[in-house]
Design a protein around this motif. Structure first.
Motif, short mmCIF file in Angstrom:
data_model
loop_
_atom_site.label_atom_id
_atom_site.label_comp_id
_atom_site.label_asym_id
_atom_site.label_seq_id
_atom_site.Cartn_x
_atom_site.Cartn_y
_atom_site.Cartn_z
N GLY A 16 99.10 -38.97 -28.26
CA GLY A 16 98.08 -37.99 -28.57
C GLY A 16 96.68 -38.55 -28.49
N ARG A 17 96.59 -39.81 -27.94
CA ARG A 17 95.28 -40.48 -28.03
C ARG A 17 94.91 -41.19 -26.72
NH1 ARG A 17 96.65 -44.28 -31.46
NH2 ARG A 17 94.61 -44.77 -32.30
N PHE A 18 95.34 -40.64 -25.61
CA PHE A 18 94.96 -41.21 -24.32
C PHE A 18 93.46 -41.03 -24.06
CE2 PHE A 18 99.47 -40.25 -22.62
CZ PHE A 18 99.94 -41.46 -23.12
N PHE A 19 92.82 -40.18 -24.82
CA PHE A 19 91.41 -39.87 -24.59
C PHE A 19 90.47 -40.81 -25.34
CE2 PHE A 19 92.64 -37.71 -28.43
CZ PHE A 19 91.54 -37.81 -29.25
N ILE A 20 90.99 -41.65 -26.25
CA ILE A 20 90.09 -42.46 -27.08
C ILE A 20 89.41 -43.52 -26.22
CG2 ILE A 20 91.46 -42.05 -29.15
CD1 ILE A 20 92.50 -44.89 -28.97
N THR A 21 88.28 -43.99 -26.69
CA THR A 21 87.46 -44.91 -25.90
C THR A 21 88.10 -46.29 -25.84
OG1 THR A 21 86.19 -45.55 -27.85
CG2 THR A 21 85.36 -43.70 -26.53
N MET A 22 87.64 -47.08 -24.87
CA MET A 22 88.19 -48.42 -24.69
C MET A 22 87.91 -49.31 -25.89
SD MET A 22 87.39 -49.09 -20.64
CE MET A 22 88.39 -50.57 -20.52
N ASP A 23 86.74 -49.15 -26.51
CA ASP A 23 86.45 -50.00 -27.67
C ASP A 23 87.35 -49.65 -28.85
OD1 ASP A 23 84.83 -47.58 -27.71
OD2 ASP A 23 83.92 -48.38 -29.52
N GLU A 24 87.71 -48.38 -29.00
CA GLU A 24 88.66 -48.00 -30.05
C GLU A 24 90.04 -48.59 -29.77
OE1 GLU A 24 87.77 -43.71 -31.81
OE2 GLU A 24 87.64 -43.69 -29.62
N ALA A 46 105.31 -57.51 -21.19
CA ALA A 46 106.47 -56.99 -20.46
C ALA A 46 106.51 -55.47 -20.53
CB ALA A 46 107.75 -57.59 -21.02
N ASP A 47 106.22 -54.92 -21.73
CA ASP A 47 106.20 -53.46 -21.88
C ASP A 47 105.11 -52.84 -21.00
OD1 ASP A 47 108.30 -53.39 -23.65
OD2 ASP A 47 107.02 -53.40 -25.45
N LEU A 48 103.95 -53.49 -20.97
CA LEU A 48 102.84 -52.96 -20.18
C LEU A 48 103.12 -53.05 -18.68
CD1 LEU A 48 99.95 -54.37 -22.36
CD2 LEU A 48 100.21 -51.96 -21.72
N ASN A 49 103.84 -54.08 -18.26
CA ASN A 49 104.24 -54.16 -16.85
C ASN A 49 105.14 -52.99 -16.49
OD1 ASN A 49 102.81 -56.50 -16.23
ND2 ASN A 49 104.49 -57.85 -16.80
N ARG A 50 105.99 -52.59 -17.42
CA ARG A 50 106.86 -51.43 -17.18
C ARG A 50 106.05 -50.14 -17.14
NH1 ARG A 50 109.92 -54.35 -21.27
NH2 ARG A 50 111.48 -55.64 -20.22
N VAL A 51 104.99 -50.08 -17.95
CA VAL A 51 104.10 -48.91 -17.91
C VAL A 51 103.43 -48.81 -16.54
CG1 VAL A 51 101.96 -47.92 -18.83
CG2 VAL A 51 103.68 -48.84 -20.40
N LEU A 52 102.98 -49.96 -16.00
CA LEU A 52 102.36 -49.96 -14.67
C LEU A 52 103.36 -49.50 -13.61
CD1 LEU A 52 100.17 -53.21 -14.61
CD2 LEU A 52 99.38 -50.87 -14.31
N GLU A 53 104.60 -49.95 -13.72
CA GLU A 53 105.63 -49.52 -12.78
C GLU A 53 105.85 -48.01 -12.87
OE1 GLU A 53 109.05 -51.85 -13.61
OE2 GLU A 53 108.14 -53.74 -12.94
N VAL A 59 94.09 -51.56 -22.31
CA VAL A 59 92.93 -50.67 -22.23
C VAL A 59 92.74 -50.14 -20.81
CG1 VAL A 59 91.76 -51.73 -24.21
CG2 VAL A 59 91.28 -52.58 -21.92
N LEU A 60 93.07 -50.93 -19.80
CA LEU A 60 92.91 -50.47 -18.42
C LEU A 60 93.98 -49.45 -18.04
CD1 LEU A 60 91.90 -53.83 -16.68
CD2 LEU A 60 90.41 -51.90 -17.21
N CYS A 61 95.20 -49.64 -18.56
CA CYS A 61 96.26 -48.64 -18.31
C CYS A 61 95.88 -47.29 -18.91
CB CYS A 61 97.59 -49.11 -18.92
SG CYS A 61 98.53 -50.23 -17.88
N LEU A 62 95.44 -47.32 -20.17
CA LEU A 62 95.07 -46.07 -20.83
C LEU A 62 93.82 -45.46 -20.22
CD1 LEU A 62 97.30 -46.92 -22.77
CD2 LEU A 62 95.87 -46.13 -24.66
N GLU A 63 92.90 -46.29 -19.74
CA GLU A 63 91.71 -45.77 -19.08
C GLU A 63 92.09 -45.08 -17.76
OE1 GLU A 63 87.58 -44.98 -18.52
OE2 GLU A 63 88.89 -45.37 -20.24
N TYR A 64 93.05 -45.65 -17.05
CA TYR A 64 93.52 -45.03 -15.81
C TYR A 64 94.17 -43.67 -16.10
CZ TYR A 64 96.33 -44.10 -11.66
OH TYR A 64 96.91 -43.50 -10.56
N ILE A 65 95.00 -43.61 -17.14
CA ILE A 65 95.63 -42.33 -17.50
C ILE A 65 94.56 -41.30 -17.85
CG2 ILE A 65 97.09 -41.17 -19.21
CD1 ILE A 65 98.74 -43.76 -19.35
#
Length: 551
Positions: A163-171, A227-234, A116-122
């Motif tokens: 297509g959904r980087f805009f959705i809310t954190m609760d979603e 592990a996938d999310l760590n790669r997203v952060l990188e 949720v924090l990665c997508l919120e940052y995007i």
């Protein structure tokens, strides 16, 4: 020297205060009277590793976060914890089933936060407000890393949400939890039905059957998503490194001490947040800042001792907020000036224009500060209590300060008990047993059998919880009434009274008294012996009817 307001006398009105003790409700004073505390720069700087603002209640954690939000409103996102769908997680039959099997959900909870924090940052970084913009940003990221095979798994992960980087954190939380539920149901659906239909089902399982279910569930609740999310952060870090002029983006998290999720998972979720946030430092343009009360952090440590959570490993990420006497005096100066600036005179109205006389032989500001834990909330509370009793007068006399101290002391003691109730529920009993004694005494008085027997009996009968260190020492003493166990109870109790600020300690004759809010925050019970000198904090003297008031 106090001014003489002959033509426009200062009269203390019923609405006279120097602000609200809660930063959330202090807009009239907070921003205009903000003291430039060094902690603000450390918290907002993307060059430091400090991301957890750790302090006692009333020390200014929320004020720091609100100041960052005010200064960087366009590039800041404030996480609304009560508005998140964390209760969806807590109430999930699947999550409750996994917890009943004693499966460590830390990896899943870390992945939940990180996702949720990665997508919120995007969303924040690229101003994503709809599906069209979301697809556009994903396409841009895909083109940016088209020839970089190392980023393929990160792009594959993001493609699921393109297509959904805009959705809310609760979603996001609901969707991620639903995915886990679907996988677990596909693997263990029949067992989950039995668990839902029959209370205590997992307690009836044989060791062999339980071991089999745990093994099957662990195949799903694993580190692959992390592990996938760590790669997203990188990936995000690599993008930001190409734009040296990019702004810093802030994600702020507060109110962890409130009832934002069921207690059954709250401290697990906080621990997972602490664990996962260290990896966010690699994104140079992002600063996640979390306000966490010291008592909440203590409860997290207590709740997770069995899985090896060690606070020391995270010291580099914690920012301890400590106030000096000069900073507190500056806070009072600014608030007094604002309070009276437009009402009476264009001249500065100071504290000493209203508090004109000494209290006994003490300067009134010194007297007030001595009866605080050097927190803005304490100072504001005491002065407001004085104003409450001085309505209609032109000054706050020494008698009014003394009268106000009685109520202030009572309120501060109750606040102290409430603040630490979660971590140390036995402390309220200790306060009752500390009443009506001298302000200074040796630890032998607490280690005395007549004192400890009363304390131990009350603690043993009072509702508590398994990880309360005071209760643990009492249980040992009850099982074997030995001198070692008696001293063990006294040491633990004194150590915790010191930690919460109720007492100061002098561990050797050549040293001064030390206090947790100014000096070392924790003293090990092993450092306390029968010669240790104890000083009940002056803030509590009136509430506890302490016999000597001298410091």
């Amino acid at each position: 020297m106090a001014k003489d307001f002959k033509h426009n006398p200062v009269v203390i009105r019923p609405d006279t205060t120097i602000g609200n003790i809660s930063a959330e409700a202090d807009d009239d004073f907070l921003f205009e009277c903000f003291v430039d505390h060094p902690a603000l720069e450390a918290a907002r700087s993307s060059k430091t590793s400090k991301m957890f603002v750790s302090a006692r209640t009333g020390s200014g954690k929320t004020a720091l976060l609100r100041k960052i939000e005010q200064q960087f409103a366009v590039t800041t996102s404030v996480v609304d914890l009560p508005g998140l769908s964390m209760d969806y997680v807590a109430n999930s039959d699947i999550i409750r089933f996994l917890k009943s099997l004693e499966i460590d959900l830390d990896l899943f909870f870390q992945a939940l936060w990180k996702h949720v924090l990665c997508l919120e940052y995007i969303r924040l970084r690229y101003n994503v407000k709809n599906a069209e913009r979301s697809n556009e940003i994903f396409g841009w990221l895909k083109d940016f890393f088209r020839s970089d095979e190392r980023r393929a798994s990160a792009l594959k992960y993001l493609a699921q949400w393109q297509g959904r980087f805009f959705i809310t954190m609760d979603e996001n939380i609901k969707e991620l939890t639903s995915k886990l539920e679907s996988k677990i149901t596909g693997e263990l659906g029949a067992e989950i039905e039995k668990f839902s239909a029959r209370a205590g089902y997992t307690r009836t399982l044989s060791a062999e059957k339980k071991s089999e279910l745990v093994a099957r569930a662990k195949k799903i609740v694993n580190s692959a998503q992390l592990a996938d999310l760590n790669r997203v952060l990188e990936l995000l870090s690599n993008v930001d490194s190409t734009d040296k002029y990019a702004s810093t983006y802030y994600i702020l998290i507060d109110r962890l001490d409130e009832k934002w999720v069921d207690e059954a998972v709250r401290f697990d979720l906080i621990r997972a947040l602490i664990e996962c946030l260290r990896t966010f430092n690699k994104v140079s343009n992002l600063k996640v800042v979390v306000a966490i009360r010291e008592d909440v952090l203590e409860r997290v440590v207590q709740e997770t001792r069995d899985i090896g959570f060690q606070r020391e490993k995270y010291d580099d990420y914690f920012l301890r907020v400590i106030w000096t006497e000069d900073q507190l005096r500056e806070l009072v100066r600014k608030r007094f000036n604002l309070l009276y600036r437009r009402k009476y005179t264009s001249d500065n109205v100071t504290f000493y224009d209203i508090f004109r006389n000494k209290v006994g032989q003490k300067d009134p500001m010194d007297y007030i500060l001595e009866r605080t834990l050097y927190r803005p909330r304490d100072v504001i509370s005491f002065i407001n209590e004085c104003f409450e009793r001085a309505q209609g007068d032109k000054e706050v006399t020494a008698k009014i300060i003394k009268d106000a101290e009685s109520e202030y002391s009572r309120i501060r003691m109750q606040a102290l008990i409430q603040e630490w109730q979660s971590a140390f529920p036995s402390l309220s009993i200790a306060f009752r047993l500390l009443s009506n004694r001298r302000g200074r005494f040796k630890s032998t008085e607490i280690a005395a059998k007549d004192f400890l027997d009363d304390f131990v009996l009350e603690v043993d009968q009072a509702p508590s919880w398994d990880n309360d260190p005071i209760k643990e020492s009492v249980v040992r003493y009850m099982s074997e009434d030995s001198n070692d166990n008696m001293l063990g109870v006294a040491r633990i109790l004194i150590s915790e009274l010191y930690r919460i600020g109720a007492v100061g300690l002098k561990t050797s004759s050549g040293e001064r008294y030390i206090y947790s809010y100014q000096d070392v925050p924790v003293i090990s019970p092993d450092a306390i012996d029968l010669e240790t000198k104890i000083h009940i904090h002056p803030m509590l003297h009136r509430a506890l009817n302490v016999q000597d008031q001298a410091r």
